[in-house]
Design a protein around this motif. Structure first.
Motif, PDB file in Angstrom:
ATOM      1  N   TYR A 131      16.681  10.930 -13.873  1.00 26.47           N
ATOM      2  CA  TYR A 131      15.752  10.702 -12.766  1.00 26.47           C
ATOM      3  C   TYR A 131      16.345   9.716 -11.770  1.00 26.47           C
ATOM      4  N   VAL A 132      15.816   9.761 -10.566  1.00 26.44           N
ATOM      5  CA  VAL A 132      16.152   8.789  -9.526  1.00 26.44           C
ATOM      6  C   VAL A 132      14.927   7.894  -9.389  1.00 26.44           C
ATOM      7  N   GLU A 133      15.159   6.592  -9.394  1.00 25.04           N
ATOM      8  CA  GLU A 133      14.047   5.642  -9.332  1.00 25.04           C
ATOM      9  C   GLU A 133      14.058   4.883  -8.015  1.00 25.04           C
ATOM     10  N   PHE A 134      12.873   4.735  -7.439  1.00 20.67           N
ATOM     11  CA  PHE A 134      12.677   3.886  -6.272  1.00 20.67           C
ATOM     12  C   PHE A 134      11.676   2.810  -6.645  1.00 20.67           C
ATOM     13  N   ASP A 135      12.131   1.562  -6.727  1.00 22.25           N
ATOM     14  CA  ASP A 135      11.262   0.421  -7.023  1.00 22.25           C
ATOM     15  C   ASP A 135      10.667  -0.043  -5.695  1.00 22.25           C
ATOM     16  N   ILE A 136       9.360   0.148  -5.532  1.00 21.07           N
ATOM     17  CA  ILE A 136       8.733  -0.145  -4.247  1.00 21.07           C
ATOM     18  C   ILE A 136       8.736  -1.635  -3.910  1.00 21.07           C
ATOM     19  N   SER A 137       8.970  -2.508  -4.895  1.00 23.09           N
ATOM     20  CA  SER A 137       9.041  -3.943  -4.606  1.00 23.09           C
ATOM     21  C   SER A 137      10.383  -4.313  -3.982  1.00 23.09           C
ATOM     22  N   LYS A 138      11.398  -3.476  -4.198  1.00 23.69           N
ATOM     23  CA  LYS A 138      12.743  -3.749  -3.679  1.00 23.69           C
ATOM     24  C   LYS A 138      13.120  -2.848  -2.514  1.00 23.69           C
ATOM     25  N   GLU A 139      12.355  -1.774  -2.341  1.00 27.41           N
ATOM     26  CA  GLU A 139      12.695  -0.786  -1.313  1.00 27.41           C
ATOM     27  C   GLU A 139      11.477  -0.533  -0.417  1.00 27.41           C
ATOM     28  N   PRO A 140      11.347  -1.324   0.630  1.00 19.67           N
ATOM     29  CA  PRO A 140      10.181  -1.209   1.509  1.00 19.67           C
ATOM     30  C   PRO A 140       9.995   0.193   2.090  1.00 19.67           C
ATOM     31  N   ASP A 141      11.078   0.908   2.359  1.00 22.69           N
ATOM     32  CA  ASP A 141      10.954   2.267   2.899  1.00 22.69           C
ATOM     33  C   ASP A 141      10.271   3.199   1.899  1.00 22.69           C
ATOM     34  N   ALA A 142      10.562   3.007   0.614  1.00 23.27           N
ATOM     35  CA  ALA A 142       9.932   3.834  -0.415  1.00 23.27           C
ATOM     36  C   ALA A 142       8.428   3.545  -0.469  1.00 23.27           C
ATOM     37  N   LYS A 143       8.073   2.273  -0.368  1.00 25.64           N
ATOM     38  CA  LYS A 143       6.655   1.907  -0.381  1.00 25.64           C
ATOM     39  C   LYS A 143       5.941   2.497   0.834  1.00 25.64           C
ATOM     40  N   LEU A 144       6.559   2.402   2.000  1.00 27.40           N
ATOM     41  CA  LEU A 144       5.962   2.964   3.213  1.00 27.40           C
ATOM     42  C   LEU A 144       5.808   4.481   3.111  1.00 27.40           C
ATOM     43  N   LYS A 145       6.783   5.143   2.486  1.00 27.09           N
ATOM     44  CA  LYS A 145       6.701   6.593   2.317  1.00 27.09           C
ATOM     45  C   LYS A 145       5.480   6.957   1.462  1.00 27.09           C
ATOM     46  N   LEU A 146       5.293   6.224   0.353  1.00 24.71           N
ATOM     47  CA  LEU A 146       4.133   6.497  -0.497  1.00 24.71           C
ATOM     48  C   LEU A 146       2.828   6.264   0.259  1.00 24.71           C
ATOM     49  N   LEU A 147       2.753   5.144   0.951  1.00 24.13           N
ATOM     50  CA  LEU A 147       1.535   4.819   1.692  1.00 24.13           C
ATOM     51  C   LEU A 147       1.246   5.869   2.759  1.00 24.13           C
ATOM     52  N   SER A 148       2.292   6.361   3.415  1.00 22.61           N
ATOM     53  CA  SER A 148       2.096   7.374   4.463  1.00 22.61           C
ATOM     54  C   SER A 148       1.580   8.699   3.886  1.00 22.61           C
ATOM     55  N   MET A 149       1.829   8.934   2.592  1.00 20.18           N
ATOM     56  CA  MET A 149       1.340  10.138   1.926  1.00 20.18           C
ATOM     57  C   MET A 149      -0.033   9.902   1.287  1.00 20.18           C
ATOM     58  N   GLY A 150      -0.552   8.674   1.438  1.00 16.30           N
ATOM     59  CA  GLY A 150      -1.853   8.359   0.857  1.00 16.30           C
ATOM     60  C   GLY A 150      -1.791   7.992  -0.618  1.00 16.30           C
ATOM     61  N   VAL A 151      -0.598   7.715  -1.118  1.00 15.45           N
ATOM     62  CA  VAL A 151      -0.423   7.374  -2.531  1.00 15.45           C
ATOM     63  C   VAL A 151      -0.562   5.859  -2.695  1.00 15.45           C
ATOM     64  N   ARG A 152      -1.441   5.459  -3.603  1.00 13.49           N
ATOM     65  CA  ARG A 152      -1.677   4.037  -3.846  1.00 13.49           C
ATOM     66  C   ARG A 152      -1.495   3.681  -5.321  1.00 13.49           C
ATOM     67  N   GLN A 153      -0.939   4.622  -6.088  1.00 12.74           N
ATOM     68  CA  GLN A 153      -0.808   4.431  -7.530  1.00 12.74           C
ATOM     69  C   GLN A 153       0.625   4.710  -7.954  1.00 12.74           C
ATOM     70  N   ILE A 154       1.139   3.846  -8.818  1.00  9.41           N
ATOM     71  CA  ILE A 154       2.437   4.086  -9.442  1.00  9.41           C
ATOM     72  C   ILE A 154       2.214   4.104 -10.950  1.00  9.41           C
ATOM     73  N   PRO A 155       3.051   4.780 -11.701  1.00 10.11           N
ATOM     74  CA  PRO A 155       4.160   5.568 -11.208  1.00 10.11           C
ATOM     75  C   PRO A 155       3.686   6.807 -10.451  1.00 10.11           C
ATOM     76  N   TYR A 156       4.489   7.180  -9.494  1.00  7.02           N
ATOM     77  CA  TYR A 156       4.285   8.418  -8.755  1.00  7.02           C
ATOM     78  C   TYR A 156       5.571   9.205  -8.948  1.00  7.02           C
ATOM     79  N   THR A 157       5.448  10.404  -9.474  1.00  9.96           N
ATOM     80  CA  THR A 157       6.616  11.168  -9.879  1.00  9.96           C
ATOM     81  C   THR A 157       6.645  12.526  -9.194  1.00  9.96           C
ATOM     82  N   LEU A 158       7.824  12.901  -8.758  1.00 12.70           N
ATOM     83  CA  LEU A 158       8.060  14.243  -8.218  1.00 12.70           C
ATOM     84  C   LEU A 158       9.031  14.955  -9.151  1.00 12.70           C
TER      85      LEU A 158
END
Length: 80
Positions: free
Chosen positions: A31-58
């Motif tokens: 798997y590829v992991e994006f830690d939203i605490s270290k990667e602000p772009d990943a957090k913004l991507k989730l928020l833009s999709m309306g996702v407010r819960q982790i883990p979020y997996t594709l």
């Protein structure tokens, strides 16, 4: 069989994120992991999709909110 593409959005204090990664590691699922605490772009991507819960997996095009062992077992053909 072709390896499915797995992307996990996680956070450092998320016990379900740790459980999910341990599950994947145990079963040899890459798997590829994006830690939203270290990667602000990943957090913004989730928020833009309306996702407010982790883990979020594709898994390829399948989106899973939270840790759902049954779904993962089904997707990867894992039996007990």
């Amino acid at each position: 069989m072709k390896q499915k593409k797995v992307v996990i959005y996680t956070g450092p204090n998320c016990k379900f994120c740790k459980t999910e990664k341990a599950f994947f590691d145990k079963h040899g699922i890459k798997y590829v992991e994006f830690d939203i605490s270290k990667e602000p772009d990943a957090k913004l991507k989730l928020l833009s999709m309306g996702v407010r819960q982790i883990p979020y997996t594709l898994i390829d095009d399948l989106a899973i909110r939270g840790f759902d062992e049954g779904v993962f077992e089904e997707e990867f053909g894992i039996t007990h």
